[in-house]
Scaffold this motif. Structure first.
Motif, PDB file in Angstrom:
ATOM      1  N   LYS A  41       0.828  -1.208   0.000  1.00  0.00           N
ATOM      2  CA  LYS A  41       0.000   0.000   0.000  1.00  0.00           C
ATOM      3  C   LYS A  41       0.866   1.263   0.000  1.00  0.00           C
ATOM      4  O   LYS A  41       0.339   2.370  -0.022  1.00  0.00           O
ATOM      5  CB  LYS A  41      -0.959  -0.015   1.193  1.00  0.00           C
ATOM      6  N   GLN A  42       2.192   1.095   0.010  1.00  0.00           N
ATOM      7  CA  GLN A  42       3.081   2.261  -0.109  1.00  0.00           C
ATOM      8  C   GLN A  42       3.637   2.240  -1.520  1.00  0.00           C
ATOM      9  O   GLN A  42       4.708   1.713  -1.781  1.00  0.00           O
ATOM     10  CB  GLN A  42       4.208   2.182   0.920  1.00  0.00           C
ATOM     11  N   ASN A  43       2.857   2.797  -2.424  1.00  0.00           N
ATOM     12  CA  ASN A  43       3.005   2.529  -3.845  1.00  0.00           C
ATOM     13  C   ASN A  43       3.058   3.874  -4.552  1.00  0.00           C
ATOM     14  O   ASN A  43       2.026   4.458  -4.885  1.00  0.00           O
ATOM     15  CB  ASN A  43       1.763   1.691  -4.255  1.00  0.00           C
ATOM     16  N   ASN A  44       4.281   4.377  -4.761  1.00  0.00           N
ATOM     17  CA  ASN A  44       4.465   5.757  -5.216  1.00  0.00           C
ATOM     18  C   ASN A  44       4.855   5.823  -6.689  1.00  0.00           C
ATOM     19  O   ASN A  44       5.748   5.111  -7.133  1.00  0.00           O
ATOM     20  CB  ASN A  44       5.559   6.421  -4.376  1.00  0.00           C
ATOM     21  N   LEU A  45       4.206   6.731  -7.398  1.00  0.00           N
ATOM     22  CA  LEU A  45       4.387   6.812  -8.844  1.00  0.00           C
ATOM     23  C   LEU A  45       5.038   8.132  -9.248  1.00  0.00           C
ATOM     24  O   LEU A  45       4.635   9.204  -8.777  1.00  0.00           O
ATOM     25  CB  LEU A  45       3.000   6.712  -9.509  1.00  0.00           C
ATOM     26  N   VAL A  46       6.050   8.036 -10.139  1.00  0.00           N
ATOM     27  CA  VAL A  46       6.579   9.216 -10.829  1.00  0.00           C
ATOM     28  C   VAL A  46       6.373   9.002 -12.317  1.00  0.00           C
ATOM     29  O   VAL A  46       6.868   8.008 -12.884  1.00  0.00           O
ATOM     30  CB  VAL A  46       8.082   9.446 -10.525  1.00  0.00           C
ATOM     31  N   VAL A  66      -2.459   3.886  -5.188  1.00  0.00           N
ATOM     32  CA  VAL A  66      -1.250   4.454  -5.786  1.00  0.00           C
ATOM     33  C   VAL A  66      -1.159   5.937  -5.409  1.00  0.00           C
ATOM     34  O   VAL A  66      -2.124   6.684  -5.557  1.00  0.00           O
ATOM     35  CB  VAL A  66      -1.264   4.293  -7.328  1.00  0.00           C
ATOM     36  N   ASN A  67      -0.003   6.334  -4.910  1.00  0.00           N
ATOM     37  CA  ASN A  67       0.256   7.730  -4.576  1.00  0.00           C
ATOM     38  C   ASN A  67       0.660   8.460  -5.858  1.00  0.00           C
ATOM     39  O   ASN A  67       1.713   8.172  -6.443  1.00  0.00           O
ATOM     40  CB  ASN A  67       1.374   7.794  -3.526  1.00  0.00           C
ATOM     41  N   THR A  68      -0.191   9.400  -6.288  1.00  0.00           N
ATOM     42  CA  THR A  68       0.063  10.068  -7.580  1.00  0.00           C
ATOM     43  C   THR A  68       0.666  11.469  -7.394  1.00  0.00           C
ATOM     44  O   THR A  68       0.649  12.262  -8.321  1.00  0.00           O
ATOM     45  CB  THR A  68      -1.241  10.160  -8.408  1.00  0.00           C
ATOM     46  N   GLU A  69       1.194  11.728  -6.210  1.00  0.00           N
ATOM     47  CA  GLU A  69       1.826  13.037  -5.977  1.00  0.00           C
ATOM     48  C   GLU A  69       2.924  13.306  -7.015  1.00  0.00           C
ATOM     49  O   GLU A  69       3.123  14.460  -7.423  1.00  0.00           O
ATOM     50  CB  GLU A  69       2.423  13.086  -4.559  1.00  0.00           C
ATOM     51  N   GLY A  70       3.611  12.275  -7.440  1.00  0.00           N
ATOM     52  CA  GLY A  70       4.703  12.433  -8.413  1.00  0.00           C
ATOM     53  C   GLY A  70       4.252  12.329  -9.865  1.00  0.00           C
ATOM     54  O   GLY A  70       5.085  12.258 -10.776  1.00  0.00           O
ATOM     55  N   PRO A 108      12.061  13.511 -14.525  1.00  0.00           N
ATOM     56  CA  PRO A 108      11.446  12.790 -13.410  1.00  0.00           C
ATOM     57  C   PRO A 108      11.742  13.447 -12.063  1.00  0.00           C
ATOM     58  O   PRO A 108      12.790  13.229 -11.474  1.00  0.00           O
ATOM     59  CB  PRO A 108      12.082  11.405 -13.503  1.00  0.00           C
ATOM     60  N   VAL A 109      10.811  14.248 -11.606  1.00  0.00           N
ATOM     61  CA  VAL A 109      10.958  14.932 -10.323  1.00  0.00           C
ATOM     62  C   VAL A 109      10.440  14.024  -9.214  1.00  0.00           C
ATOM     63  O   VAL A 109       9.331  13.500  -9.302  1.00  0.00           O
ATOM     64  CB  VAL A 109      10.173  16.265 -10.324  1.00  0.00           C
ATOM     65  N   ILE A 110      11.273  13.839  -8.180  1.00  0.00           N
ATOM     66  CA  ILE A 110      10.899  12.919  -7.101  1.00  0.00           C
ATOM     67  C   ILE A 110      10.436  13.726  -5.891  1.00  0.00           C
ATOM     68  O   ILE A 110      11.229  14.456  -5.286  1.00  0.00           O
ATOM     69  CB  ILE A 110      12.096  12.022  -6.735  1.00  0.00           C
ATOM     70  N   PRO A 111       9.159  13.634  -5.548  1.00  0.00           N
ATOM     71  CA  PRO A 111       8.654  14.384  -4.383  1.00  0.00           C
ATOM     72  C   PRO A 111       9.426  14.007  -3.117  1.00  0.00           C
ATOM     73  O   PRO A 111       9.875  12.859  -2.973  1.00  0.00           O
ATOM     74  CB  PRO A 111       7.189  13.917  -4.275  1.00  0.00           C
ATOM     75  N   THR A 132      18.942   9.096 -14.119  1.00  0.00           N
ATOM     76  CA  THR A 132      18.643  10.351 -13.412  1.00  0.00           C
ATOM     77  C   THR A 132      17.852  10.083 -12.139  1.00  0.00           C
ATOM     78  O   THR A 132      18.103  10.693 -11.088  1.00  0.00           O
ATOM     79  CB  THR A 132      17.855  11.289 -14.356  1.00  0.00           C
ATOM     80  N   VAL A 133      16.888   9.167 -12.230  1.00  0.00           N
ATOM     81  CA  VAL A 133      16.079   8.855 -11.047  1.00  0.00           C
ATOM     82  C   VAL A 133      16.954   8.314  -9.915  1.00  0.00           C
ATOM     83  O   VAL A 133      16.823   8.740  -8.760  1.00  0.00           O
ATOM     84  CB  VAL A 133      14.960   7.859 -11.406  1.00  0.00           C
ATOM     85  N   ILE A 134      17.846   7.410 -10.276  1.00  0.00           N
ATOM     86  CA  ILE A 134      18.736   6.854  -9.242  1.00  0.00           C
ATOM     87  C   ILE A 134      19.553   7.977  -8.603  1.00  0.00           C
ATOM     88  O   ILE A 134      19.689   8.048  -7.371  1.00  0.00           O
ATOM     89  CB  ILE A 134      19.676   5.784  -9.843  1.00  0.00           C
ATOM     90  N   GLU A 135      20.071   8.874  -9.427  1.00  0.00           N
ATOM     91  CA  GLU A 135      20.902   9.970  -8.910  1.00  0.00           C
ATOM     92  C   GLU A 135      20.111  10.929  -8.022  1.00  0.00           C
ATOM     93  O   GLU A 135      20.683  11.581  -7.145  1.00  0.00           O
ATOM     94  CB  GLU A 135      21.519  10.739 -10.087  1.00  0.00           C
ATOM     95  N   ARG A 136      18.813  11.010  -8.267  1.00  0.00           N
ATOM     96  CA  ARG A 136      18.002  11.954  -7.495  1.00  0.00           C
ATOM     97  C   ARG A 136      17.481  11.360  -6.179  1.00  0.00           C
ATOM     98  O   ARG A 136      16.807  12.055  -5.420  1.00  0.00           O
ATOM     99  CB  ARG A 136      16.832  12.447  -8.360  1.00  0.00           C
TER     100      ARG A 136
END
Lengths: 306, 306
Positions: A41-46, A66-70, A108-111, A132-136
């Protein structure tokens, strides 16, 4: 444990021997997060969509936890669109049309609220974006899994070679494993991919199941023999979502638990192909999944002791 | 329990990406009886060779406990000869030459001492000959298994349709199952083949394992992922020999025991492909087989309870 998924949320238009669809919801991250939603249930989307993307489709993701904040919505632009036509054998397909649209310069901005995620799923997209995602990520997730495809091997092999050393698990299909390594034997191909970085290599073989190579050990996972594959779109992403969703929910990255995760992923994929697009995996119950996993147990258990 | 095998004993000449051979020992019944010899010592052969067939090759069979009383030697004629060339993927091959020789009018005479055999293996040969063998058994064996191939579907489909209702188990590969039934789905193909007679259908998928359809139940058997397939010739026959040899030795034709038999057959086939022709399966120990079967257990076991 929390999961972060990046990848496409898109429109697909499909044609199979069983019929065709108008624009329906698709995209790697859609299938991954929907599939994972049955486990964590901790399922975050970018991801990124255009202003043409319907709110009710976002609502479906939210209803699945799904957390759609991203999820970026670029009102002035259009959503990524792919249309494809499957051949009669359902194993091969032609791309009819691709409109990159918002994916063309996806940043890909990571909240901040995602920064603690321990499981990171890099859905199939440009390897440079995956890197980029890994680096962020401010701290390295416990497990990073990457899906890729032959398209990126053709146009962005250097980028792919730069991101592979940074990940723990990679998934490719058998054809892609052979293209990536120039080895016909999947055992040799997996060994070569492991040398490129990831300790764990999953080779998806569609109706023939999947092979898990983890360090020096191998697991052969069956696929459920089906009377009919209605639409294979998203099956690989659904498999990946079930796999990493199960790992995240159990927070156990041992080989033994990865074997169980592959069975859960395979069970999820076997649902996906039963209907067009994501329709079937939107409407599942815990009991459906439990019964399907039992079918896998019956399908592959034999009474010989080691 | 005793096993009776009919089929070809032949010369093969092979060319693979790894090298080529002169005439070496081959033939379906050779691989079947050698493979079965590791499970049952009541291992009876009906076949025909020409005067050119070397005694030392017959001696090898005898050393493995094969009863060659039913091996006809036609001194004035020549042994069946097949030569083939494998493509780089090792999954496809071209027949370079076939000399039927003694097989052209093979009359399968069953010695009186074979009449009590409870397990009958009809190796790949003309369906009319397979049917004759069944008719010449004074009492019906407990289990009759038949192997066939696409060649007979092309030139002797009517004969094949007459023998299928008389057998309990049929083995074909995936391509042949599709040719025989005009169904792409192997689940549907197996159901159609079951309607043709045999209650049990085994579909061999080479490197992808095998499917066992028994009444309304399915078992998915893995194949051992190999670094190198040196020569696939005889792998299907070796599989069949291990399968029926195991059934005969345990005298148990239940679904659960057939699942074990498939694993033993698969283990035997995994040895066969390691060297040219029958070389590897001539030189095995019980310990080799035990270890290989353990590899199959490790390869496919996962800790989920039904």
């Amino acid at each position: 444990m929390s999961l972060l998924t990046i990848g496409s949320v898109a429109f697909d238009a499909l044609e199979t021997p069983f019929g065709k669809t108008d624009k329906i919801i698709g995209g790697a991250a859609t299938f991954i997060t929907l599939s994972a939603s049955y486990f964590t249930k901790q399922n975050n989307l970018v991801a990124v969509v255009g202003g043409d993307f319907p709110q009710e489709m976002i609502d479906i993701l939210v209803q699945h936890g799904v957390n759609t904040e991203g999820l970026q919505i670029r009102e002035e632009e259009k959503t990524f669109f792919w249309s494809g036509r499957y051949h009669n054998d359902m194993n091969t397909r032609d791309t009819v049309e691709v409109q990159l649209n918002v994916m063309e310069n996806f940043d890909p901005v990571i909240p901040e609220s995602y920064q603690n995620c321990r499981y990171l799923m890099l859905g199939n997209t440009a390897p440079a974006i995956q890197k980029t995602v890994i680096e962020r990520m401010k701290s390295r997730p416990k497990l990073i899994m990457l899906d890729t495809m032959n398209f990126w091997m053709e146009i962005a092999m250097d980028d792919l070679m730069q991101v592979l050393p940074l990940v723990d698990v990679v998934t490719v299909n058998d054809e892609e494993a052979r293209i990536l390594t120039k080895e016909y034997s999947l055992v040799r191909a997996a060994a070569k991919i492991q040398k490129m970085g990831p300790k764990t290599v999953i080779i998806k073989k569609g109706e023939h199941g999947a092979l898990l190579f983890h360090e020096d050990r191998i697991f052969f996972a069956p696929a459920l023999p089906l009377e009919e594959v209605f639409d294979p779109t998203g099956a690989g992403d659904t498999f990946a979502g079930g796999f990493i969703g199960y790992l995240a929910s159990t927070d156990d990255t041992s080989f033994d638990n990865m074997k169980r995760a592959i069975i859960y992923g395979s069970a999820m994929a076997s649902f996906c192909v039963e209907k067009f697009g994501a329709e079937r995996i939107i409407n599942l119950t815990a009991d459906d999944i439990r019964k399907r996993v039992s079918e896998f147990v019956r399908l592959s258990a034999f009474g010989i002791e080691e």
